[in-house]
Motif scaffolding. Structure first.
Motif, PDB file in Angstrom:
ATOM      1  N   ILE A  92       0.670  -1.499   0.012  1.00  0.00           N
ATOM      2  CA  ILE A  92       0.069  -0.135   0.025  1.00  0.00           C
ATOM      3  C   ILE A  92       1.193   1.179  -0.167  1.00  0.00           C
ATOM      4  N   VAL A  93       1.832   1.401   0.734  1.00  0.00           N
ATOM      5  CA  VAL A  93       2.978   2.571   0.707  1.00  0.00           C
ATOM      6  C   VAL A  93       3.548   2.880  -0.478  1.00  0.00           C
ATOM      7  N   GLY A  94       3.540   1.464  -0.957  1.00  0.00           N
ATOM      8  CA  GLY A  94       4.711   1.429  -2.479  1.00  0.00           C
ATOM      9  C   GLY A  94       3.471   2.656  -3.422  1.00  0.00           C
TER      10      GLY A  94
ATOM     11  N   VAL B 150      10.218   2.834   2.197  1.00  0.00           N
ATOM     12  CA  VAL B 150       9.509   2.352   3.188  1.00  0.00           C
ATOM     13  C   VAL B 150       9.326   0.700   2.892  1.00  0.00           C
ATOM     14  N   SER B 151       8.752   0.990   1.021  1.00  0.00           N
ATOM     15  CA  SER B 151       7.782  -0.407   1.151  1.00  0.00           C
ATOM     16  C   SER B 151       9.057  -1.950   0.996  1.00  0.00           C
ATOM     17  N   LEU B 152      10.163  -0.982   0.481  1.00  0.00           N
ATOM     18  CA  LEU B 152      11.318  -1.558   0.084  1.00  0.00           C
ATOM     19  C   LEU B 152      11.663  -2.725   1.464  1.00  0.00           C
TER      20      LEU B 152
ATOM     21  N   GLY C  77       3.084   6.047  -3.221  1.00  0.00           N
ATOM     22  CA  GLY C  77       4.503   6.485  -3.412  1.00  0.00           C
ATOM     23  C   GLY C  77       4.947   7.060  -4.750  1.00  0.00           C
ATOM     24  N   VAL C  78       4.197   5.716  -5.618  1.00  0.00           N
ATOM     25  CA  VAL C  78       4.370   5.613  -7.308  1.00  0.00           C
ATOM     26  C   VAL C  78       3.196   6.319  -7.406  1.00  0.00           C
ATOM     27  N   LEU C  79       1.557   6.238  -7.491  1.00  0.00           N
ATOM     28  CA  LEU C  79       1.028   7.216  -6.981  1.00  0.00           C
ATOM     29  C   LEU C  79       1.248   8.941  -7.633  1.00  0.00           C
ATOM     30  N   MET C  80       2.090   8.878  -5.825  1.00  0.00           N
ATOM     31  CA  MET C  80       2.078  10.202  -6.316  1.00  0.00           C
ATOM     32  C   MET C  80       3.898  10.954  -7.086  1.00  0.00           C
ATOM     33  N   ILE C  81       4.202  10.127  -7.341  1.00  0.00           N
ATOM     34  CA  ILE C  81       5.344  10.469  -8.319  1.00  0.00           C
ATOM     35  C   ILE C  81       4.427  10.731  -9.682  1.00  0.00           C
ATOM     36  N   VAL C  82       3.063   9.836 -10.386  1.00  0.00           N
ATOM     37  CA  VAL C  82       3.155   9.279 -11.581  1.00  0.00           C
ATOM     38  C   VAL C  82       1.919  10.490 -11.582  1.00  0.00           C
ATOM     39  N   VAL C  83       1.102  10.876 -10.733  1.00  0.00           N
ATOM     40  CA  VAL C  83       0.075  12.144 -10.642  1.00  0.00           C
ATOM     41  C   VAL C  83       1.189  13.352 -11.014  1.00  0.00           C
ATOM     42  N   VAL C  84       2.056  13.490 -10.721  1.00  0.00           N
ATOM     43  CA  VAL C  84       2.545  14.324 -10.866  1.00  0.00           C
ATOM     44  C   VAL C  84       3.294  14.987 -11.966  1.00  0.00           C
TER      45      VAL C  84
END
Length: 79
Positions: free
Chosen positions: A9-11, A50-52, A14-21
């Motif tokens: 979920i955290v990962g 964190v997901s790692l 994070g991906v969504l944050m990067i992709v959206v911006v």
């Protein structure tokens, strides 16, 4: 870590944050040199880091450390 679904979920956040911006930047709704763009990119990379902790991958770790470092430098510069 005990519950791997938390890492997923955290990962994904994070991906969504990067992709959206990135999408917003491509649509000319966000400045690639702006504070917000860099901050969200850096935070997305931190979330992926964190997901790692739940599912280790050295190559992803190296990538996200570099990504977050560059992003936070950009945020500092823009501020």
């Amino acid at each position: 870590m005990d519950n791997p679904i938390i890492g997923d979920i955290v990962g994904i956040l994070g991906v969504l944050m990067i992709v959206v911006v990135y999408i917003l930047m491509q649509l000319d709704r966000m400045d690639a040199k702006g504070f917000t763009f860099s901050l969200w990119n850096g935070m997305g990379a931190i979330f992926i880091l964190v997901s790692l902790l739940y599912d280790w991958n050295l190559a992803s770790f190296v990538m996200e450390v570099i990504w977050s470092s560059i992003s936070f430098y950009g945020a500092y510069k823009a501020y």
